[in-house]
Design an enzyme around this catalytic site. Structure first.
Site, PDB file in Angstrom:
ATOM      1  CB  SER A 164      -8.346   0.314   6.008  1.00 45.21           C
ATOM      2  OG  SER A 164      -9.130   1.475   5.949  1.00 45.21           O
ATOM      3  CB  SER A 179      -8.214   3.096   3.115  1.00 47.11           C
ATOM      4  OG  SER A 179      -7.308   2.489   4.020  1.00 47.11           O
ATOM      5  CE  LYS A 209      -3.913   1.764   2.783  1.00 40.92           C
ATOM      6  NZ  LYS A 209      -4.704   1.525   4.021  1.00 40.92           N
TER       7      LYS A 209
END
Lengths: 95, 486
Positions: free
Chosen positions: B178, B154, B79
């Protein structure tokens, strides 16, 4: 405790955000909605618990005060929007 | 079966036996990315040259039979919230559109040391604030199961990259769901470890008392392999827990006889999608057949979790994001009258609408006159939520719930009303507030062929029982073998 446009303008100053008129209007509305949603917490009796920021440990962590190498100055300054003589440079503060 | 379909443990077997080189494997993934990335958009940055270099290094290690770990030579994605030395790290924000970190996050260093090959940096909601990747300053990632739907968020780019076979595994962060919610939306496995299990050093902070890094993988065994590499004490993170790290793959025995599973009635509520409810109830039956027993438990403060979260997380965010001021790194506005004016304009232009909304909300709830009523009150209720779990875990070993009340929603469906978007985290948030571990793994599909996620929550630092339960369920079903057709 309904939030007003004036409150939002004040918070924007605290948060260092140059919000547009449109943003102020939108956030006043949306923050009012969210704040009315969180009002439900008021109904709860929380006298039995004490406040804590962390859930797993409330102890302060100590370490030995030893000299260790830090990141090189060059690396730290490599992302600076503006720099001069090994320092970060910012717009003039004193008029 | 193509190479890019395989799990970490399957790839490791082939790499170890030298049936396959890491360079060939990395090349296969880069070709796969080339073929599908136009549709999925899971990556902000693809680090082809570095990946090839790391693959060659891994091949040397394997050839010499030195320091070969289950991750050596395995291509993964990360990420774009983790600092990567010399590689653009944006956190999907315009305010970091030019940020090249001078150091690696602790987790990145650990994965590199294990010999993993990093293919690139995944898209996400800006500063991890969101449940769909629609808050990315760059673009929205598509769900590999249905390109008109969000991948969750997310860590949506990470989840989509795994589900679309654009990497063998990925890492994300979970502040209110997330990792687990996008894993659920994309039909893969995602684990949020106990708060403090994995170092947060070099992971861009959103809400420091809730943020935790974890793996997103194709199956539970891969999840255990990744956690083995990521977990452990780090003196650079003062909230890191100094506890021994077990070998998480050792507990994957399929044996759940005598295991007590708690079912909280507060998670089976109105608004829960009927396909989701059915799939989760069937999952409970599967575990019962394997010898687990079921007990009813209650988490009475569940209904307050979202309210607590959006006060605590935004307050911490308003403080954490104060550092983005156009002075030391990141974006700076071109014209300004003076220093304060530069701060205010840089921040207004650099942050997206959701980030600004949360900074505003957090600043408000911490400001004079409101602190007691909002932030402090929320911190008290947070303790009540934590105590709910402590009580429940006196009666059971793990708690089973749906990960999300609905499958992946359509792009644009929830963007107009922030509160509706916040409610999609209703089943994942309490876990972060209590600091306990939680996993999401596939447990079926809706009538429209969208993946459904099963959430298993455990006691603090008891990732072993969480993984063991997940593995027993997974091995008794076929869901993890289904792949999205992109």
């Amino acid at each position: 405790m309904a939030i007003t446009k004036k409150d939002v303008e004040h918070v924007a100053v605290l948060a260092r955000l140059a919000l547009s008129e449109q943003e102020i209007k939108l956030y006043t509305e949306q923050m009012a909605n969210i704040l009315s949603y969180v009002e439900k917490l008021r109904a709860l009796d929380t006298r039995v618990v004490e406040s804590t920021a962390y859930t797993t440990s409330t102890n302060t962590v100590f370490r030995k005060d030893e000299m260790k190498p830090s990141l090189p100055q060059e690396g730290i300054l490599s992302n600076a929007p503006e720099k001069a003589k090994g320092c970060f440079k910012v717009p003039r503060i004193i008029e | 079966m193509e190479l890019y379909n395989l799990t970490i443990h399957e790839l490791h077997e082939r790499l170890k036996k030298k049936e396959l080189s890491s360079l060939e494997l990395t090349d296969a993934f880069l070709k796969r990315i080339n073929a599908v990335e136009g549709k999925i958009k899971a990556y902000i940055t693809i680090t082809k040259e570095d990946a090839v270099k790391q693959a060659k290094e891994a091949d040397k290690r394997i050839a010499a039979g030195m320091d070969v770990t289950p991750l050596t030579g395995v291509p993964i994605s990360v990420k774009d919230i983790f600092c990567t030395k010399g590689i653009l790290t944006t956190c999907a924000s315009k305010i970091l559109n030019n940020f090249i970190p001078p150091y690696d996050a602790a987790v990145i260093k650990k994965l590199k040391d294990a010999g993993a090959v990093i293919l690139g940096k995944n898209n996400m909601d800006e500063f991890a604030m969101g449940s769909s990747t629609e808050n990315s300053a760059y673009f929205t990632t598509k769900n590999p199961w249905d390109l008109e739907r969000v991948p969750g968020g997310s860590s949506g780019g990470s989840a989509a990259s795994v589900a679309a076979d654009e990497c063998a595994a990925s890492i994300g962060t979970d502040t209110g769901g997330s990792i687990r919610q996008p894993a659920s939306c994309c039909g893969i496995v995602g684990l949020k470890p106990t708060y403090g299990r994995v170092s947060r050093y070099g992971m861009i902070a959103f809400a420091s008392s809730l943020d935790q890094a974890g793996p997103l993988t194709k199956d539970v065994k891969d999840c255990a392999i990744m956690l083995n590499a990521m977990a452990g004490y780090d003196s650079q993170d003062s909230t890191s827990i100094d506890a021994p790290v077990p070998d998480y793959t050792k507990v994957l025995t399929k044996d759940v006889k005598g295991l007590k599973i708690g079912i909280p009635k507060e998670y089976f509520i109105k608004g829960l999608d009927s396909d989701v409810e059915k799939a989760v109830k069937q999952a409970i039956e599967v575990l019962k057949k394997q010898g687990a027993s079921v007990v009813d438990v209650s988490l009475p403060h569940t209904d307050y979790a979202i309210a607590v979260y959006y006060l605590v997380a935004t307050a911490e965010a308003s403080s954490n994001l104060a550092r983005y001021d156009g002075v030391k790194f990141g974006y700076r506005v071109k014209e300004s009258k003076n220093l304060i004016d530069m701060y205010c304009k840089t921040r207004d232009e650099g942050f997206g609408p959701e980030v600004k909304r949360r900074i505003m909300l957090g600043t408000y709830s911490l400001s004079a006159g409101y602190y007691e009523a909002y932030y402090k009150k929320a911190s008290y209720v947070r303790i009540l939520i934590k105590r709910d779990f402590e009580e429940a875990f006196k009666k059971c070993d793990v708690i089973l719930t749906p990960t999300s009340p609905t499958p992946a929603f359509k792009i644009g469906e929830k963007t107009s009303d922030p509160l509706t978007m916040y409610l999609s985290d209703i089943f994942t948030i309490s876990c972060n507030l209590a600091g306990i571990p939680g996993i999401s793994l596939p447990c079926g599909f809706t009538k429209n062929n969208l993946p459904i996620g099963l959430q298993i929550l455990g006691k603090p630092l008891d990732e072993e029982t969480v993984l063991k339960t997940a593995y027993a369920y997974e091995q008794a079903t076929e869901w993890h073998k289904k792949r999205a057709v992109v």
